[in-house]
Design an enzyme around this catalytic site. Sequence first.
Site, short mmCIF file in Angstrom:
data_model
loop_
_atom_site.label_atom_id
_atom_site.label_comp_id
_atom_site.label_asym_id
_atom_site.label_seq_id
_atom_site.Cartn_x
_atom_site.Cartn_y
_atom_site.Cartn_z
NE ARG A 229 -4.27 -1.00 -0.26
CZ ARG A 229 -4.33 -2.02 -1.12
NH1 ARG A 229 -3.27 -2.40 -1.78
NH2 ARG A 229 -5.48 -2.66 -1.33
CD GLU A 258 -3.07 3.15 -5.94
OE1 GLU A 258 -4.03 2.46 -6.30
OE2 GLU A 258 -2.04 2.66 -5.46
CG HIS A 277 -3.06 -0.87 -7.13
ND1 HIS A 277 -3.54 -0.14 -6.07
CD2 HIS A 277 -3.12 -2.18 -6.73
CE1 HIS A 277 -3.90 -0.95 -5.08
NE2 HIS A 277 -3.66 -2.21 -5.48
#
Length: 309
Positions: A229, A258, A277
């Site tokens: 994360r 994000e 991601h």
Amino acid sequence: MKVLVTDPIADAGLGRLREAGHEVVTDYDVEGDALLEAVSDANALVVRSGTEVNEAVFEAAPNLVIVGRAGIGVDNIDIDAATDHGVVVANAPEGNVRAASEHTVAMAFAAARSIPQAHARLKGGEWAKGDYLGTELNGKTLGIVGLGRVGQEVAKRLDGLGMDLVAYDPYISQERADRLGAELVEFEDCLERADFLTVHTPLTPETEDLISTEELELMGDGYLVNCARGGVVDEDALAAAVEDGTLDGAAIDVFADEPVSPDNPLLSVEDVVVTPHLGASTSAAQENVATSIADQIDAAFNEEPVMNA
Ligand code: NAD
Ligand code: MLT
């Protein structure tokens, strides 16, 4: 029952919900007031990491029974607010573990051998063979922060590639580390000994900015990989540490905000490899997590036990 899906999930999961007789509505761009409107008559909400499920969402959704997270991290869901509103939160903790661990290994190699940088230059017509002298993983020390599901799978893979393993995780037993051939050590020791440091904790108040300037200086040199994360690693500190040569490089899949903004400091540092991601983005992983969440939603609607609530 109406299931609102606000982040893309695999068709297999959508199909399973429809086959069970539920109305499935997908709306992948919805946010703000439009999200509150869309969720107002939903009985279930399905998200990945893109939708922020906060107090206002629960307030706006009086019929909501369950929020399904098609993946692992639930840091984008206000669990206390869910509890206050009597809504179950379920995730899919197993289905993308292999994908995330493979991506971590790929990112370690990408950073160690400057693969994206060399690729971009060759595609641009430049034969930059003399500019890249990489590092082998074999014989180096891997520091693992967080030896949970993903961390363990990374440990197995990189042990197989000849790395020595040290790990920091205050919540696991010595036996778990022993089984993996990892030496369980204190945080500072893990930082100091790691040639490659890989982070696999959840994002919690305790892990936010766990790795910042001081910790990067303790590493001294080497590479940092973060496929967990974004908020766990201080992005400004990491960009500065790679830029000034404190670290040799980094590989980052996850960001504090994000989608990442173009002025994020990590994007402009040459020796920081980035992906958007993608850790869980394999077809197998997406099918696994989508069908797991579909089954759990159906169970909740039928007042049966929800496996990963
Ligand atoms: P997990 O819960 O199985 O393991 C997390 C581990 O971190 C646990 O062993 C826990 O004891 C440890 N931990 C907690 N606080 C810690 C601390 N302060 N210091 C050190 N260790 C600590 O979770 P997981 O399934 O292994 O997932 C790990 C992370 O990877 C999560 O943040 C998850 O959201 C993320 N993830 C990202 C992707 C991606 O697409 N990039 C995919 C899957 C998982
Ligand atoms: C996860 O925590 O499972 C990851 O964020 C994967 C994802 O949904 O992209």
